[in-house]
Write an enzyme that holds these catalytic residues in place. Sequence first.
Site, PDB file in Angstrom:
ATOM      1  N   ASP A   1      21.609  37.480  28.940  1.00  0.00           N
ATOM      2  CA  ASP A   1      21.221  36.456  29.907  1.00  0.00           C
ATOM      3  C   ASP A   1      20.161  36.997  30.851  1.00  0.00           C
ATOM      4  O   ASP A   1      19.879  38.201  30.869  1.00  0.00           O
ATOM      5  CB  ASP A   1      22.457  35.965  30.684  1.00  0.00           C
ATOM      6  CG  ASP A   1      23.330  37.101  31.208  1.00  0.00           C
ATOM      7  OD1 ASP A   1      22.873  38.253  31.215  1.00  0.00           O
ATOM      8  OD2 ASP A   1      24.463  36.833  31.605  1.00  0.00           O
TER       9      ASP A   1
ATOM     10  N   ASP B   1      35.271  33.971  37.336  1.00  0.00           N
ATOM     11  CA  ASP B   1      35.582  32.589  36.943  1.00  0.00           C
ATOM     12  C   ASP B   1      35.712  32.437  35.428  1.00  0.00           C
ATOM     13  O   ASP B   1      35.770  31.326  34.914  1.00  0.00           O
ATOM     14  CB  ASP B   1      34.537  31.609  37.501  1.00  0.00           C
ATOM     15  CG  ASP B   1      33.131  31.832  36.922  1.00  0.00           C
ATOM     16  OD1 ASP B   1      32.971  32.773  36.109  1.00  0.00           O
ATOM     17  OD2 ASP B   1      32.219  31.070  37.266  1.00  0.00           O
TER      18      ASP B   1
ATOM     19  N   HIS C   1      33.556  33.544  33.116  1.00  0.00           N
ATOM     20  CA  HIS C   1      32.327  33.398  32.319  1.00  0.00           C
ATOM     21  C   HIS C   1      32.042  34.637  31.471  1.00  0.00           C
ATOM     22  O   HIS C   1      32.451  35.744  31.803  1.00  0.00           O
ATOM     23  CB  HIS C   1      31.124  33.000  33.185  1.00  0.00           C
ATOM     24  CG  HIS C   1      30.547  34.069  34.061  1.00  0.00           C
ATOM     25  ND1 HIS C   1      30.157  33.832  35.355  1.00  0.00           N
ATOM     26  CD2 HIS C   1      30.246  35.366  33.833  1.00  0.00           C
ATOM     27  CE1 HIS C   1      29.638  34.935  35.875  1.00  0.00           C
ATOM     28  NE2 HIS C   1      29.696  35.880  34.978  1.00  0.00           N
TER      29      HIS C   1
ATOM     30  N   GLU D   1      29.206  29.399  32.253  1.00  0.00           N
ATOM     31  CA  GLU D   1      30.172  29.056  33.290  1.00  0.00           C
ATOM     32  C   GLU D   1      31.225  28.094  32.737  1.00  0.00           C
ATOM     33  O   GLU D   1      31.027  27.490  31.673  1.00  0.00           O
ATOM     34  CB  GLU D   1      29.435  28.406  34.470  1.00  0.00           C
ATOM     35  CG  GLU D   1      28.430  29.326  35.150  1.00  0.00           C
ATOM     36  CD  GLU D   1      29.078  30.412  36.017  1.00  0.00           C
ATOM     37  OE1 GLU D   1      30.186  30.875  35.703  1.00  0.00           O
ATOM     38  OE2 GLU D   1      28.460  30.789  37.021  1.00  0.00           O
TER      39      GLU D   1
HETATM   40  C1  GLP Z   1      27.159  38.654  35.662  1.00  0.00           C
HETATM   41  C2  GLP Z   1      26.678  38.724  34.223  1.00  0.00           C
HETATM   42  C3  GLP Z   1      27.815  38.821  33.253  1.00  0.00           C
HETATM   43  C4  GLP Z   1      28.819  39.860  33.717  1.00  0.00           C
HETATM   44  C5  GLP Z   1      29.360  39.451  35.055  1.00  0.00           C
HETATM   45  C6  GLP Z   1      30.430  40.389  35.574  1.00  0.00           C
HETATM   46  O1  GLP Z   1      27.460  37.365  36.081  1.00  0.00           O
HETATM   47  N1  GLP Z   1      25.854  37.633  33.847  1.00  0.00           N
HETATM   48  O2  GLP Z   1      27.326  39.153  31.968  1.00  0.00           O
HETATM   49  O3  GLP Z   1      29.854  39.969  32.797  1.00  0.00           O
HETATM   50  O4  GLP Z   1      28.268  39.452  35.957  1.00  0.00           O
HETATM   51  O5  GLP Z   1      29.867  41.370  36.372  1.00  0.00           O
HETATM   52  P1  GLP Z   1      30.575  42.700  36.783  1.00  0.00           P
HETATM   53  O6  GLP Z   1      30.670  43.519  35.555  1.00  0.00           O
HETATM   54  O7  GLP Z   1      29.662  43.328  37.797  1.00  0.00           O
HETATM   55  O8  GLP Z   1      31.890  42.328  37.347  1.00  0.00           O
END
Ligand code: GLP
Length: 260
Positions: free
Chosen positions: A67, A136, A138, A143
């Site tokens: 992404d 959440d 995702h 989302e």
């Molecule tokens: C972002 C990314 C996701 C990732 C998420 C969790 O939103 N787009 O791919 O999994 O963060 O982040 P973290 O690993 O910092 O908790």
Amino acid sequence: MEVVIVADAEAAGTLAAGIVERLLAGKSDSVIGVATGSSPIITYRRLVEAFDAGRISFADAHAVLLDEYVGLAADHPQRYRRFVHEHLVDHVDLRADHVHAPDVDADDLASAGPRYEALLTQLGGVDVQLLGIGTDGHVGFNEPGSSLRSRTRIKTLTAATLADNARFFDHPDLVPRHVMTQGLATIGDARHLVLVACGTAKAAPVAAAVEGPLTASCPASILQWHPHVTVVIDEGAASGLVHSAYYRETHAGKPSWQHY
Ligand code: GLP
């Protein structure tokens, strides 16, 4: 789905990196799906160490991003392409032109998604997709409410994700509202999904993804619909699971010939 509960984030990153290391050893031109966020950072550190030790090369490999934010300048520190360079690409022999991301700078964003899908197909598909999970539920930036058959497209972030990601920006209002993300069907096309999650903040989404219903309300629940999934979590992230004793017993008795 193989659920592996490890002691801490270091162990989780080491296990996930081992999966990529083994993949590269057997297929030098692997396509590695790279995630961003804090969860995969230790994984990338271990991969850099494996490269430094001469155990792996990325010279023929490709990296594909899950992404990317829409609306940030190309040199913005929070661009996910920059993140992947900073934590992995700049430290190994992966070619910069082998790092691919949705074209969020395109004039025509509507066609950028299908073009990314075509690129993934042209590369032969993703061998291992590293994943984190949002609070959440995702994956990528899919989302809650994302179609289970979605493909790469623009999405609007939820208030929860905006709040979670505000820590990386100077002000909460600077977090982009829009992103481009591989869809849930795109992620599901990868041959092996490896999700890393650590800490009690991930306990509820991990429990929903692993043991809840398969539903667009928890996009990470698509893991249940995939034939080859490894969920690597620490004690905190595992704390909401009902069947954790079973996962531990299964892993403790894992046959020596069976790989992840
Ligand atoms: C972002 C990314 C996701 C990732 C998420 C969790 O939103 N787009 O791919 O999994 O963060 O982040 P973290 O690993 O910092 O908790």
